[in-house]
Design an enzyme around this catalytic site. Sequence first.
Site, PDB file in Angstrom:
ATOM      1  N   GLY A  74      -8.920  -7.159   2.898  1.00  0.00           N
ATOM      2  CA  GLY A  74     -10.008  -7.822   3.615  1.00  0.00           C
ATOM      3  C   GLY A  74     -10.129  -7.419   5.067  1.00  0.00           C
ATOM      4  N   GLY A  75      -9.548  -6.261   5.441  1.00  0.00           N
ATOM      5  CA  GLY A  75      -9.660  -5.799   6.820  1.00  0.00           C
ATOM      6  C   GLY A  75      -8.640  -6.396   7.763  1.00  0.00           C
ATOM      7  N   GLU A  97      -9.840   1.358  -5.364  1.00  0.00           N
ATOM      8  CA  GLU A  97     -10.691   1.696  -4.224  1.00  0.00           C
ATOM      9  C   GLU A  97     -10.384   3.110  -3.737  1.00  0.00           C
ATOM     10  OE1 GLU A  97     -10.897  -1.198  -1.183  1.00  0.00           O
ATOM     11  OE2 GLU A  97     -11.144  -2.872  -2.564  1.00  0.00           O
ATOM     12  N   HIS A 129     -14.463  -3.467   8.636  1.00  0.00           N
ATOM     13  CA  HIS A 129     -13.771  -3.360   7.357  1.00  0.00           C
ATOM     14  C   HIS A 129     -14.068  -4.514   6.414  1.00  0.00           C
ATOM     15  CE1 HIS A 129     -11.696  -0.153   9.440  1.00  0.00           C
ATOM     16  NE2 HIS A 129     -11.224  -1.012  10.319  1.00  0.00           N
ATOM     17  N   HIS A 177     -17.029   4.255   1.118  1.00  0.00           N
ATOM     18  CA  HIS A 177     -16.079   3.419   0.387  1.00  0.00           C
ATOM     19  C   HIS A 177     -16.664   3.169  -0.997  1.00  0.00           C
ATOM     20  CE1 HIS A 177     -13.474  -0.488   0.351  1.00  0.00           C
ATOM     21  NE2 HIS A 177     -13.667  -0.037  -0.860  1.00  0.00           N
ATOM     22  N   LYS A 226      -2.904   0.315   8.931  1.00  0.00           N
ATOM     23  CA  LYS A 226      -3.217  -0.664   7.887  1.00  0.00           C
ATOM     24  C   LYS A 226      -1.956  -1.433   7.503  1.00  0.00           C
ATOM     25  CE  LYS A 226      -5.971   0.756   4.548  1.00  0.00           C
ATOM     26  NZ  LYS A 226      -6.555   1.595   3.450  1.00  0.00           N
ATOM     27  N   LYS A 273       0.806  -1.214   0.000  1.00  0.00           N
ATOM     28  CA  LYS A 273       0.000   0.000   0.000  1.00  0.00           C
ATOM     29  C   LYS A 273       0.841   1.268   0.000  1.00  0.00           C
ATOM     30  CE  LYS A 273      -4.248  -1.772   2.125  1.00  0.00           C
ATOM     31  NZ  LYS A 273      -3.933  -3.189   2.102  1.00  0.00           N
ATOM     32  N   ARG A 309      -7.168  -7.930  -9.217  1.00  0.00           N
ATOM     33  CA  ARG A 309      -7.877  -9.186  -9.475  1.00  0.00           C
ATOM     34  C   ARG A 309      -9.354  -8.871  -9.646  1.00  0.00           C
ATOM     35  NH1 ARG A 309     -10.424  -9.286  -4.674  1.00  0.00           N
ATOM     36  NH2 ARG A 309      -9.287  -8.756  -2.792  1.00  0.00           N
TER      37      ARG A 309
END
Length: 638
Positions: free
Chosen positions: A164-165, A274, A234, A208, A158, A116, A296
């Site tokens: 996926g949280g 996102e 999340h 989101h 994060k 990220k 993906r």
Amino acid sequence: MFSKILIANRGEIACRVIETARRMGVATVAVYSQADANAAHVALADEAIAIGGPAPKDSYLRGDAIINAALQTGAQAIHPGYGFLSENPDFVDAVVAAGLVFIGPSGDAIRAMGLKDAAKALMEQAGVPIVPGYMGTNQDADHLAAQADAIGYPVLIKAVAGGGGKGMRLVERAGDFADALASAQGEAQTAFANPAVLIEKYITSPRHIEVQVFGDGQRAVHLFERDCSLQRRHQKVIEEAPAPGMTPEMRDAMGQAATRAAEAIGYSGAGTVEFIIDGSDGLRPDRFWFMEMNTRLQVEHPVTEAITGIDLVEWQLRVASGEPLPATQDQLSITGHAFEARLYAEDVPAGFLPATGTLSHLQFAPDCRADTGVRAGDVISPWYDPMIAKIITHGPTRAIALGQLARALEQTQVAGTVTNLAFLARLARHEGFARGEVDTGLIAREIDSLAAAPPVPPAAQALAVIAAAGLWQGDASGFALWGALRRPVPFDPPAAIRVHGPGHIGVEIDGMTHDCVLAQDGWRVDGAKTGAAMQMDRDSVTIFMAGAHRFDIPDPLERGSSAETSDLTLAPMPGLVKSVFVTQGQNVSAGDRLAIMEAMKMEHTMLAARDGVVAEVLVVEGAQVEAGAALIRLEEEE
């Protein structure tokens, strides 16, 4: 076009890919673990190859075994689905080195977006707005705490390799930062073998919204947006497309940013960019920021398919086989509105604990799309994500599509395990959600009402007693013909029936008597049509009537246990004991951490139910335990 492909995945996404490949005349190869030998995707594929044990590391994460299966069967390409190896660039490189085609982006593109912090730096260079935060390499706890102070609370920790949280924690006060950091790093290490984190400013009224992109390595288009704001911890719960309240200016700005992001890394295939949006003043083009790119196909891709009329898996196969993008941006448009709800085996009133069990009954509403990888008789395994299906509806307007979703959820029938169906149905009927008042905090604010156990209609309870007595078909054989014979029925609360004749039964329960008659249109209770259906299992009965209502059937020969539950900490589900924090003789207080279990890709902390002294530690770290296994025992209270 390929003549044969291998799907390196399981469950509903494997079935989804197989269905499109079959329609295109492409043969398919499934791979499966020992736990999935009889799974739906294995039955659906043309060929199937076993690749290892039930744990993902022994099967679906074994890239070498998957590539060997493709070579062995003559498959020309590998479709990764999502999860498992779908965003592993080393696997992509190995697929290509073996002379096969990876149906997705290049390894370099995945690497560019895989971390990220690096992705955000790259996006900033490409002119994509990013959230204020710290993305540096210095992972010292004190340095990270100082960065959080500089950004200003609340902040979001994060995992840089996350998704996926997992490895994500919201921190609202400086005093909570150290514990949250340790927890996030521990979960990130387990999930991604990388404990590094970044820190972002937390948006207090966040939405989101993500943009579906598709590239051919040279150019990219976007297929509009999805709103994924209905989340819990999340994790996405209900997704929709297009986003409520979206303006043409905002859609254009986000779409251009998303395609710039894809083209900046030479992206090929389906991907999702996102964004986090500050929705406090509506949707404004200057209030959205890049969060991450998923390289993906996404779980929620069906809502995009519904509003565009495009099969994204077909596009994946066509572009991977060498065709150019099947459409230009000006050829793409939106028709209507779509929703997707994720149906899970989980115990909502117990805190959304993942559940297992055999699906003794599974039936979906007739007027919806249901993407699933399980059938009646299949087992929800502790080894994998407990998703049962995705329920998708599409209508000409948002209100109609949402009404269709609520009705589809209420008509879906599942027995053999607990599910989140009632929770999803309540969300679909939520007045604020219906008005388009969507943000990521909605579920947390309304959790008490949304997660409460659904009320049980007295008629459903009466019908459960009839089913428990073996009289669902109205057969009164064995009863005296000259009078209504009263017969007790094992039930909680205690119940009894009086058979007045075939298909006519009086049910006494909880101080009430209900007159039940089996008519041509099914059971009627106290004169009212119920439309109820029933599923009987070994120790329970489920009545489907305005939802699913499960009733335990007591065994009259079973003796109750006198053990005090506050003395024992039990495993709430099958899983791995990841950490044990106490030793024999240690003093603990109510709420102290005793152990951490890992099950179905999530961590669950076991807490002390009361003050006391640890009498026994009954497990060791690394142990695999069954649901209900005793983990920690406290000394008896004096």
